[in-house]
Scaffold this active site. Structure first.
Site, PDB file in Angstrom:
ATOM      1  CE  LYS A 223      -1.775  -2.124   3.379  1.00  0.00           C
ATOM      2  NZ  LYS A 223      -2.475  -2.857   4.436  1.00  0.00           N
ATOM      3  CG  ASP A 251      -9.754  10.770   9.318  1.00  0.00           C
ATOM      4  OD1 ASP A 251      -8.545  10.456   9.322  1.00  0.00           O
ATOM      5  OD2 ASP A 251     -10.531  10.488  10.247  1.00  0.00           O
ATOM      6  CG  ASP A 257      -7.292  -1.300   9.270  1.00  0.00           C
ATOM      7  OD1 ASP A 257      -6.294  -2.040   9.120  1.00  0.00           O
ATOM      8  OD2 ASP A 257      -7.483  -0.615  10.290  1.00  0.00           O
TER       9      ASP A 257
HETATM   10  N1  LIG Z   1      -4.336  10.655  -0.322  1.00  0.00           N
HETATM   11  C1  LIG Z   1      -4.881   9.605  -0.942  1.00  0.00           C
HETATM   12  N2  LIG Z   1      -5.502   9.751  -2.143  1.00  0.00           N
HETATM   13  C2  LIG Z   1      -6.070   8.699  -2.786  1.00  0.00           C
HETATM   14  N3  LIG Z   1      -6.052   7.437  -2.300  1.00  0.00           N
HETATM   15  C3  LIG Z   1      -5.437   7.215  -1.116  1.00  0.00           C
HETATM   16  C4  LIG Z   1      -4.825   8.285  -0.361  1.00  0.00           C
HETATM   17  N4  LIG Z   1      -4.320   7.762   0.781  1.00  0.00           N
HETATM   18  C5  LIG Z   1      -4.604   6.441   0.748  1.00  0.00           C
HETATM   19  N5  LIG Z   1      -5.262   6.102  -0.392  1.00  0.00           N
HETATM   20  C6  LIG Z   1      -5.728   4.760  -0.798  1.00  0.00           C
HETATM   21  O1  LIG Z   1      -5.769   3.919   0.326  1.00  0.00           O
HETATM   22  C7  LIG Z   1      -4.876   2.804   0.159  1.00  0.00           C
HETATM   23  C8  LIG Z   1      -4.274   2.438   1.491  1.00  0.00           C
HETATM   24  O2  LIG Z   1      -3.722   3.579   2.113  1.00  0.00           O
HETATM   25  P1  LIG Z   1      -2.240   3.631   2.730  1.00  0.00           P
HETATM   26  O3  LIG Z   1      -1.279   3.228   1.677  1.00  0.00           O
HETATM   27  O4  LIG Z   1      -2.102   4.972   3.338  1.00  0.00           O
HETATM   28  O5  LIG Z   1      -2.335   2.453   3.800  1.00  0.00           O
HETATM   29  P2  LIG Z   1      -1.776   2.403   5.303  1.00  0.00           P
HETATM   30  O6  LIG Z   1      -0.472   3.112   5.380  1.00  0.00           O
HETATM   31  O7  LIG Z   1      -1.850   0.998   5.734  1.00  0.00           O
HETATM   32  O8  LIG Z   1      -2.928   3.269   5.971  1.00  0.00           O
HETATM   33  P3  LIG Z   1      -3.303   3.615   7.477  1.00  0.00           P
HETATM   34  O9  LIG Z   1      -2.288   2.929   8.353  1.00  0.00           O
HETATM   35  O10 LIG Z   1      -3.265   5.122   7.505  1.00  0.00           O
HETATM   36  O11 LIG Z   1      -4.694   3.087   7.602  1.00  0.00           O
HETATM   37  C9  LIG Z   1      -3.873   3.266  -0.881  1.00  0.00           C
HETATM   38  O12 LIG Z   1      -3.300   2.163  -1.571  1.00  0.00           O
HETATM   39  C10 LIG Z   1      -4.744   4.136  -1.790  1.00  0.00           C
HETATM   40  O13 LIG Z   1      -5.455   3.328  -2.716  1.00  0.00           O
HETATM   41  K   LIG Z   2     -11.479   7.593   7.097  1.00  0.00           K
END
Ligand SMILES: Nc1ncnc2c1ncn2[C@@H]1O[C@H](COP(=O)(O)OP(=O)(O)OP(=O)(O)O)[C@@H](O)[C@H]1O
Ligand SMILES: [K+]
Length: 310
Positions: A223, A251, A257
């Site tokens: 991710k 947010d 998740d």
């Molecule tokens: N700013 C954003 N704009 C568009 N899509 C986003 C954005 N942030 C997250 N996403 C989507 O959400 C997915 C998962 O988010 P992220 O990569 O931040 O996971 P994470 O680090 O495990 O998240 P967290 O621990 O904050 O829940 C990304 O692969 C993307 O598809």
């Molecule tokens: K949210």
């Protein structure tokens, strides 16, 4: 006789998140009045179960709650999102609790107590049966590694897909668990922690994911926040999925998740990984436009509409 539709079994943590809003955090010996207090259901297991249930798949949560007042709130919240909580055990002591001190400028300080999530676990016969009869099993890393390993082994022996979200613990993943995992999903920081490799450039991310693949994980789904996601499949082939363009990010709590759970739902429904990434990306894009974690998990209808509009 019609057989029951396949279900997702989620084993993992459930927390009460106590969010105190403050102008600033107190100094040692000081007492401050908070401007507000909100209590939210959370924990990666609970969040992912809520996400899967909202996407229309029967979802059984294997978890532990304490014997405190929060336990009632948490169980009711999970059930409100459509999660089957029959396999959620009650143990003596506090439920998992996070105290979040949120300062006016947005800075936060978090104190986490594992409580029932990290108390001794008993994996009941019913929980094992729900695991081996599942269409997919979803795990994270906020409960003891030995419990995850036991669940994964039961699933693996029954030929059930196991998706492990790497979030929740920075320690290396034990080999017995890794061997049973079908898809391992870290974010870039977790990928770096797990491999000891840098994950700044895309080249580095691919190299680190391929290292995990070489260690025996069938597929690695990374991710990448606003940069989307990347998957190294069982053949070592790399697939990329850009994030959806979102007008206003409200947010991002719970996005990871939501993404992992939606991916597991799509895989359970027989979608190829490529399509499952698109589905998960659409779900996560909806999630980040709503405040909070569980309340921001989108419904099936919303995700289908998002995909149709893309
Ligand atoms: N700013 C954003 N704009 C568009 N899509 C986003 C954005 N942030 C997250 N996403 C989507 O959400 C997915 C998962 O988010 P992220 O990569 O931040 O996971 P994470 O680090 O495990 O998240 P967290 O621990 O904050 O829940 C990304 O692969 C993307 O598809
Ligand atoms: K949210």
């Amino acid at each position: 006789m019609q057989s029951a539709p396949p279900h997702i079994a989620v084993a993992g943590s459930v927390n009460a998140d106590l969010v105190f809003s403050l102008q600033r955090v107190p100094r040692a010996g000081e007492t401050l009045a908070a401007r507000g207090l909100a209590v939210h259901p959370g924990g990666k297991g609970g969040n992912q179960a809520a996400a899967a249930a909202r996407l229309g798949v029967p979802t059984k949560l294997v978890a532990q709650l304490g014997s405190d007042a929060q336990a009632h709130m948490l169980r009711a919240a999970l059930e409100g999102y459509g999660v089957d909580s029959q396999l959620v055990r009650q143990v003596e002591g506090p439920s998992g609790t996070a105290v979040i001190l949120l300062e006016e400028d947005g800075d936060n300080r978090i104190i986490l107590h594992g409580g029932a999530n990290t108390a001794p676990w008993v994996l009941s016969d019913a929980a094992q049966a729900a695991t081996s009869s599942a269409g997919a099993v979803l795990l994270q890393r906020e409960i003891p590694e030995a419990v995850n390993t036991q669940v994964a082994q039961v699933a693996h022996a029954a030929g059930v897909t196991v998706v492990l979200d790497a979030g929740g613990c920075a320690d290396p993943i034990c080999q017995d668990l890794l061997r049973c995992v079908t898809v391992l999903s870290p974010n870039e920081t977790e990928l770096s922690n797990l491999t000891g490799l840098p994950t700044e450039t895309e080249e580095q991310i691919v190299a680190a994911a391929q290292q995990l693949h070489a260690q025996g994980v069938a597929a690695v789904l990374v991710k990448l926040g606003s940069r989307g996601s990347l998957l190294v499949d069982s053949q070592g082939e790399v697939w990329r999925e850009p994030a959806c363009k979102v007008e206003k990010v409200v947010d991002t709590t719970g996005a990871g998740d939501c993404f992992t759970a939606a991916f597991a739902v799509a895989v359970l429904e027989g979608k190829p990984y490529r399509e499952a990434m698109r589905f998960a990306t659409a779900a996560a894009a909806l999630c980040i436009q709503v405040e909070g974690a569980m309340p921001s998990m989108p419904s099936r209808q919303q995700v289908d509409a998002q995909l149709a509009a893309a």
